[in-house]
Design a protein around this motif. Structure first.
Motif, PDB file in Angstrom:
ATOM      1  N   ALA A 143       4.834  -5.330  -7.253  1.00  0.00           N
ATOM      2  CA  ALA A 143       4.450  -4.233  -8.151  1.00  0.00           C
ATOM      3  C   ALA A 143       3.024  -3.787  -7.835  1.00  0.00           C
ATOM      4  CB  ALA A 143       4.553  -4.689  -9.599  1.00  0.00           C
ATOM      5  N   SER A 144       2.828  -2.484  -7.729  1.00  0.00           N
ATOM      6  CA  SER A 144       1.494  -1.986  -7.384  1.00  0.00           C
ATOM      7  C   SER A 144       1.195  -0.722  -8.178  1.00  0.00           C
ATOM      8  CB  SER A 144       1.414  -1.669  -5.891  1.00  0.00           C
ATOM      9  OG  SER A 144       2.041  -0.433  -5.611  1.00  0.00           O
ATOM     10  N   TYR A 145       0.047  -0.137  -7.900  1.00  0.00           N
ATOM     11  CA  TYR A 145      -0.321   1.105  -8.577  1.00  0.00           C
ATOM     12  C   TYR A 145       0.526   2.282  -8.101  1.00  0.00           C
ATOM     13  CZ  TYR A 145      -4.034  -0.729 -11.423  1.00  0.00           C
ATOM     14  OH  TYR A 145      -4.731  -1.404 -12.401  1.00  0.00           O
ATOM     15  N   ALA A 167       4.252   3.673 -12.977  1.00  0.00           N
ATOM     16  CA  ALA A 167       3.806   2.461 -13.668  1.00  0.00           C
ATOM     17  C   ALA A 167       2.376   2.609 -14.158  1.00  0.00           C
ATOM     18  CB  ALA A 167       3.909   1.258 -12.732  1.00  0.00           C
ATOM     19  N   GLN A 168       1.572   3.313 -13.394  1.00  0.00           N
ATOM     20  CA  GLN A 168       0.143   3.445 -13.705  1.00  0.00           C
ATOM     21  C   GLN A 168      -0.242   4.918 -13.718  1.00  0.00           C
ATOM     22  OE1 GLN A 168      -1.755   0.819 -14.393  1.00  0.00           O
ATOM     23  NE2 GLN A 168      -0.537  -0.890 -13.600  1.00  0.00           N
ATOM     24  N   ASN A 171      -1.077  -5.165  -4.606  1.00  0.00           N
ATOM     25  CA  ASN A 171      -0.817  -4.856  -6.007  1.00  0.00           C
ATOM     26  C   ASN A 171      -1.744  -3.778  -6.570  1.00  0.00           C
ATOM     27  OD1 ASN A 171      -0.414  -8.274  -6.002  1.00  0.00           O
ATOM     28  ND2 ASN A 171       1.309  -6.949  -6.470  1.00  0.00           N
ATOM     29  N   ALA A 172      -2.793  -3.459  -5.842  1.00  0.00           N
ATOM     30  CA  ALA A 172      -3.688  -2.387  -6.305  1.00  0.00           C
ATOM     31  C   ALA A 172      -3.409  -1.135  -5.469  1.00  0.00           C
ATOM     32  CB  ALA A 172      -5.140  -2.823  -6.220  1.00  0.00           C
ATOM     33  N   GLY A 181      -5.278 -11.772  -3.658  1.00  0.00           N
ATOM     34  CA  GLY A 181      -5.107 -12.108  -5.072  1.00  0.00           C
ATOM     35  C   GLY A 181      -4.276 -11.064  -5.809  1.00  0.00           C
ATOM     36  N   ARG A 182      -3.685 -11.476  -6.901  1.00  0.00           N
ATOM     37  CA  ARG A 182      -2.864 -10.565  -7.705  1.00  0.00           C
ATOM     38  C   ARG A 182      -3.731  -9.445  -8.282  1.00  0.00           C
ATOM     39  NH1 ARG A 182       2.687  -9.475  -9.002  1.00  0.00           N
ATOM     40  NH2 ARG A 182       2.409  -7.778 -10.452  1.00  0.00           N
ATOM     41  N   ASP A 183      -4.936  -9.800  -8.700  1.00  0.00           N
ATOM     42  CA  ASP A 183      -5.894  -8.793  -9.181  1.00  0.00           C
ATOM     43  C   ASP A 183      -7.276  -9.210  -8.685  1.00  0.00           C
ATOM     44  OD1 ASP A 183      -6.828 -10.796 -10.903  1.00  0.00           O
ATOM     45  OD2 ASP A 183      -5.416 -10.206 -12.466  1.00  0.00           O
TER      46      ASP A 183
END
Lengths: 268, 245
Positions: free
Chosen positions: B216-218, B112-113, A234-235, A170-172
């Motif tokens: 895009a990520s942390y 970004a973060q 994404n994380a 998932g994206r988040d």
């Protein structure tokens, strides 16, 4: 010594260890200050092809009546969809039999999943009983890379991670992700192995290792590698061959687990 | 530039910020080492600091104890002291990937973060609740500290992001312009515009690259240069005007 040997046979049955020959191996990543690109020399070691399962941990608990940190301290951290990135919630009911709390179900039908919601401290107790040990940070990376020097053991692009690992797609983390059939852990060995026959080196659960990143690092922190079912591109994007995580040795999360290395004769 | 950075580190160190173990000691790149160290500093609010420290007799990470202050002790603290307590003492275990992996070119980037740095702990439920329940007071106390110290600790930046404290943008911009070396402040400005869904920012290539792109990520970042620096500061200032007028 004899007891340890017997319990080892019981707990690690059907777990054909993979022998990694002694030699020089390239590990790390260029430009990474805490895991720089370098060559290391290691002795041979035999590593489990799978993460340690609930069934194996249950055998340890039945034999020793061991109580995990989460059971005694009631401070496990669990996940449910709807949390912001990197957020976990405290659940006093959670421990290895209910890794995300009693309200989210137990492991009765998941005995072949990796054991989670255990701390580094608990794992040390298991290893002592089973006559095994954790891989060092270097050994884990050598085993994971299986001779490769790319970011992943299948290349430099993470595009195919879904074939090799149970990760979060998932994206988040606001919505449940079951795109690969598993929101939390998957049975060990459900995905493709690396070239040396090691399964779930990426994803499923973070795998604890021994060793320090810094000489002055405190003794209350332990390291784990490989990412987990929680990790997404994404994380944290930790499902790769070079990143190294860090957590308190008493912390119990439902995405933490381990795989073991055989003790050499005479070193038990 | 190098002299400026080193001078800034000395100033920061004298203000009593709390440094996290970052693993940068072995780098030969002084610019990067200085930058990473400065970016990882937490602010230590002065309100009852010594009192709170003394009350924290349970050492974090002790094998049989917890990191959090018990309810009775906590109830005895004033709001300002609680602010200090929360800022200096995260109570909850941080998950394994809450670790900052500095690279050797961080000083050339705008992230970004904000970095997820911990010594094994992060803020827990009681602490986030304190920040949100006392939003105006927390912002006012942070403003007071920032004005006094002319710097913004990493813990403050994370709370500013959490509280979506866009009213503090002018102070962040002024603080940034004082030294123009705290790239983390540029990150905070972007995060505030992102959280506020500020259309002119969402329409930029920068937003697409850092937050909207599929990958895009942390870990995402963009190049630090005067053009990006000016662009972010000017856009954030416009965002503040748009939200206050």
């Amino acid at each position: 010594m004899l007891l340890a040997g017997c319990s080892f046979c019981y707990s690690q049955a059907n777990n054909n260890f993979v022998l990694v020959p002694a030699g020089k191996y390239t590990i790390g990543k260029k430009g990474y200050l805490t895991n720089p690109l370098r060559t290391v020399q290691v002795d041979s070691f035999s590593i489990a092809p799978y993460e340690t399962t609930n069934r194996q941990f249950e055998a340890f608990v039945k034999a020793t009546h061991y109580q995990t940190d989460a059971e005694r301290r009631h401070d496990a951290l669990v996940f449910e969809p709807g949390l912001k990135e990197f957020e976990w919630i405290s659940d006093t009911t959670a421990y290895w039999r209910y890794p995300n709390g009693k309200s989210r179900g137990g492991i009765e039908k998941e005995m072949d999943h990796p054991v989670t919601c255990i701390s580094y401290h608990d794992i040390m107790a298991y290893c002592t009983w089973a006559g095994v040990r954790l891989p060092s940070l270097e050994e884990w990376e050598i085993a994971c890379r299986a001779g490769t020097t790319t970011d992943y053991f299948f290349g430099d692009s993470g595009a195919f991670i879904g074939q090799y690992a149970n990760v979060w797609h998932g994206r988040d983390h606001m919505m449940a992700d079951t795109m690969d059939g598993h929101m939390y852990t998957a049975p060990v060995g459900s995905f493709k192995p690396n070239a040396w026959g090691l399964y779930d080196m990426y994803g499923n659960v973070f795998e604890f290792c021994t060793g320090k990143l810094l000489p002055d690092e405190g003794n209350t922190l332990a390291h784990a590698r490989g990412g987990s079912w929680w990790c997404s591109k994404n994380a944290c994007n930790f499902f790769n061959s070079y990143d190294i995580g860090r957590v308190n040795i008493r912390a119990s999360f439902s995405n933490q687990g381990f795989r073991v290395v055989k003790m050499k004769k005479g070193k038990g | 530039m190098k002299k400026i950075l080193i001078s800034c580190l000395l100033i920061i160190s004298s203000c009593g910020g709390k440094k996290h173990a970052m693993g940068v000691a072995k780098t030969g790149q002084n610019d990067n080492k200085t930058f990473v160290t400065a970016e990882s500093l937490d602010a230590e609010p002065p309100y009852g600091l010594e009192k709170v420290r003394k009350m924290l007799t349970i050492k974090k990470g002790d094998l049989l104890n917890y990191a959090s202050m018990n309810d009775t002790a906590y109830a005895s603290l004033s709001l300002r002291e609680r602010f200090t307590y929360h800022m200096i003492n995260p109570e909850q275990y941080a998950q394994t990937c809450t670790i900052y992996f500095p690279k050797d070119d961080e000083y050339k980037q705008i992230a970004a973060q904000l970095p997820r740095i911990s010594e094994g702990f992060t803020w827990g439920e009681r602490q986030w609740k304190f920040f949100s329940t006392n939003r105006d007071s927390v912002i006012a106390l942070m403003e007071e500290c920032i004005k006094k110290e002319s710097k913004v600790g990493l813990n403050f930046k994370r709370v500013i992001e959490y509280l979506d404290a866009k009213e503090i943008i002018p102070l962040l911009v002024n603080t940034y312009n004082n030294g123009r070396n705290d790239h983390g402040l540029l990150t905070v400005l972007m995060l505030l515009m992102k959280e506020g869904k500020y259309a002119p920012f969402l329409a930029t290539q920068l937003y697409q690259k850092l937050y909207a792109n599929e990958n895009a990520s942390y870990k995402s970042n963009t190049k630090f240069n005067s053009e990006n620096e000016r662009f972010i500061v000017e856009l954030a200032t416009s965002y503040h005007h748009a939200t206050t007028n």
